[in-house]
Enzyme design. Structure first.
Site, PDB file in Angstrom:
ATOM      1  N   ASP A  89       0.814  -1.213   0.000  1.00  0.00           N
ATOM      2  CA  ASP A  89       0.000   0.000   0.000  1.00  0.00           C
ATOM      3  C   ASP A  89       0.849   1.266   0.000  1.00  0.00           C
ATOM      4  O   ASP A  89       1.897   1.327   0.656  1.00  0.00           O
ATOM      5  CB  ASP A  89      -0.894  -0.012   1.250  1.00  0.00           C
ATOM      6  CG  ASP A  89      -1.731   1.234   1.398  1.00  0.00           C
ATOM      7  OD1 ASP A  89      -2.663   1.405   0.601  1.00  0.00           O
ATOM      8  OD2 ASP A  89      -1.467   2.032   2.320  1.00  0.00           O
TER       9      ASP A  89
ATOM     10  N   GLU B 178       0.740  -0.848  -5.013  1.00  0.00           N
ATOM     11  CA  GLU B 178      -0.136   0.267  -5.341  1.00  0.00           C
ATOM     12  C   GLU B 178       0.698   1.532  -5.443  1.00  0.00           C
ATOM     13  O   GLU B 178       1.392   1.897  -4.497  1.00  0.00           O
ATOM     14  CB  GLU B 178      -1.196   0.456  -4.251  1.00  0.00           C
ATOM     15  CG  GLU B 178      -2.085   1.662  -4.491  1.00  0.00           C
ATOM     16  CD  GLU B 178      -2.630   2.269  -3.205  1.00  0.00           C
ATOM     17  OE1 GLU B 178      -3.823   2.603  -3.191  1.00  0.00           O
ATOM     18  OE2 GLU B 178      -1.872   2.430  -2.233  1.00  0.00           O
TER      19      GLU B 178
END
Length: 602
Positions: free
Chosen positions: A225, A293
């Site tokens: 993330d 991401e």
């Protein structure tokens, strides 16, 4: 001649097999992002949990999913709903216990599903033991986080002045003063998420050990993330203004983030994580995957694949459909967006397509109910791995959330005037299983769900769509079946073209005469278009096409038609199958074999 036929068939099979030889499980599957709080509540407290996911594992099998990816379930005070981790090795009681996780992992294994976890490396919670020891300057934790002295003291208020003008992604200063340590700490998200200091090798080692821990527990990989924020310029200069009129001075978009995002030093950290994953893969004897991401430029995105012989992520998420496709996109622009991504891929790199996620407007609300299915169709049939956000398979829509019901910190921090622009709550509402109270997310007499259920649940739900022949659910199942069953979708080449102003076409094909190829036709216009597809490069002259699946189609499955006149519904997509002509290479090989056989017979 029977011998010749057998040899020809063998050659064609060998060619198809060779094209599929390097296709690993994560390449041909669909990953399904579960937002655990909103998927299924098993204990009637209004919040989804691990047991609820385990109860619904057969749903993933039913719709053709191969990888189940969980948003964070680690111990957390939930200031950012799990993305503020207070213990990276524990399950939060809201979601269950470690035993519940192990049961889920075993349930996935029993069904042939892979289990992927969100990994949040950029920051921890301010309740993590590391942070508390860092505040106290207790070694070795003193420099686990980024600490800076005040720039000075405000003469009017007497308050310490932050080190520079850096802003949090959620708005306001990225610096928070700690009275005990008498310094500011950096938080690129909420104040409860202090940034870890990746220039400290001890931090890197800690996070690598956490990856090993969860792979030992049964995880088959990770989605990393917020990766672009891992490193900051250590001279800590002010960032320049972006001059974007859409943002107020205290909003993240008002600055150009040249010192806090996409620094070149972050890529080796990612490559190190991949090394850990590969080492554990070899030790445990099962194939892992690492996805990242990164909302960044195309050039920066490609760096995550690796450098030279050094491997990075198996793939960084491709957000082109989220960031660059909208309702004004033309056919030629759509072709350019797809071609640009494909052409930018490093040699040997594997593609992927993300249509939606827990941070962005749902695809059905972004594009409308029809073109959302077209977008999902493209995401499933373009080359690479497909990513589905929970609810997309039934075309769920955003839910309007009042200011009083808003809980997302990004929305709350924006205030009542701007919360609707920034809140992510509308895309995170409970999954709509059926038309019972609370849409089957929890039992009728449970506590109120943590977010309101969309009011359309009585009509838009999974149970209802299972009864409809051409529902979004039915279309989705046909698409995932194509990913599993068709060699052209698994590893076929891509051809893109446009027909007129509004029709985008792509084909997936193998150079094999007996393999079915795929033709996808997308209409970006608001009206039905009759398209002549005979100019599509990979369609051989005189070939017929067979209708397979689509949105609002006038054709029936299995119907054969000429490509010279195809009615494509407004904002819709149609999928056809056709047989491609054998390549010249294959024909040359066959002729050579045939001549050898003839010489032997003589």
């Amino acid at each position: 001649m029977r011998i010749v036929g057998v040899i020809l068939a063998t050659l064609l099979a060998q060619q198809a097999s060779a094209q599929l030889a390097d296709v690993d499980w994560w390449k041909t599957t669909t990953f399904y992002q579960v937002y655990p709080r909103s998927f299924k509540d098993s204990n009637a407290n209004g919040i989804g949990d691990l047991e609820g996911i385990t109860l619904k594992l057969d749903h993933f099998v039913d719709i053709g999913i191969g990888g189940v990816w969980l948003s964070p379930v680690f111990k957390s005070p939930m200031k950012d709903f799990g993305y503020d981790v207070s213990d990276f090795r524990e399950i939060d009681p809201i979601f269950g216990t470690m035993a519940d996780f192990e049961e889920l992992a075993q349930g996935c294994k029993d069904r042939g599903l892979k289990l992927v976890l969100d990994f949040v490396p950029n920051h921890s919670s301010d309740e993590h033991v590391w942070f508390n020891k860092s505040i106290a300057r207790e070694d070795p934790y003193t420099d686990y986080y980024t600490w800076r002295d005040p720039k000075g003291i405000n003469e009017t208020s007497g308050e310490p002045i932050p080190p520079n003008n850096w802003l949090s992604v959620f708005g306001g200063s990225a610096w928070e003063y700690n009275e005990e340590r008498e310094q500011f700490y950096l938080h690129q998200f909420v104040a409860g998420q202090p940034d870890l200091n990746y220039r400290n090798p001890l931090v890197v080692t800690e996070m690598e050990d956490i990856l090993r821990f969860w792979m030992d527990k049964g995880a088959d990989g990770f989605r990393l993330d917020a990766i672009p924020h891992l490193m900051e310029d250590q001279t800590f200069p002010d960032e320049p203004p972006s001059n974007d009129p859409e943002f107020t001075p205290d909003q993240w978009g008002s600055l150009s983030h040249i010192y806090t995002a996409d620094l070149p030093e972050l890529y080796p950290i990612i490559y190190g994580f991949r090394k850990v994953v590969d080492e554990k893969q070899e030790e445990l004897g099962r194939q892992m995957v690492m996805m990242v991401e990164a909302y960044t430029s195309l050039e920066n995105t490609m760096k995550y694949y690796g450098e030279g012989d050094v491997k990075g992520a198996h793939f960084p998420f491709n957000f082109e459909f989220i960031t660059n496709v909208n309702n004004e996109t033309t056919a030629s622009e759509l072709k350019e967006i797809i071609d640009r991504w494909q052409n930018a891929l490093p040699s040997g790199a594997w593609s992927n397509w993300v249509i939606g996620n827990h941070d962005r407007t749902r695809v059905a609300s972004r594009f409308g109910r029809d073109f959302s299915i077209a977008a999902i169709t493209m995401g499933q049939l373009l080359p690479g791995t497909a990513i589905t956000y929970n609810g997309e398979e039934i075309n769920m829509e955003d839910t309007w959330i009042s200011w009083a019901d808003t809980v997302d910190p990004q929305g709350c921090q924006a205030g009542p005037e701007f919360y609707e622009k920034f809140s992510r709550d509308p895309v995170r509402t409970p999954y709509q299983w059926d038309d019972s109270v609370y849409a089957g997310f929890t039992i009728p007499d449970s506590e109120k769900p943590w977010l309101p259920v969309n009011g359309n649940y009585e009509e838009l739900n999974l149970a209802a769509q299972k009864q409809e022949e051409n529902s979004p659910y039915a279309i989705y199942k046909k698409l995932t079946a194509m990913r599993k069953d068709m060699n052209a979708v698994k590893s076929g080449q891509l051809g893109t073209s446009t027909v007129g102003e509004n029709i985008f076409v792509f084909t997936r094909y193998l150079q094999s005469a007996d393999e079915k190829s795929v033709l996808v036709v997308v209409n970006l216009a608001e009206n039905e278009v009759n398209a002549d597809l005979t100019g599509v490069p990979t369609l051989r002259s005189g070939a017929m096409i067979t209708y397979h699946v689509g949105v609002n189609s006038s054709y029936t499955a299995g119907q054969e038609l000429s490509p010279s006149s195809v009615n494509v519904p407004a904002r819709g997509s149609l999928v056809f199958l056709y047989t491609n002509a054998a390549s010249t290479t294959v024909l040359a090989s066959l002729l050579l074999v045939f001549s050898v056989i003839l010489s032997l017979l003589h």
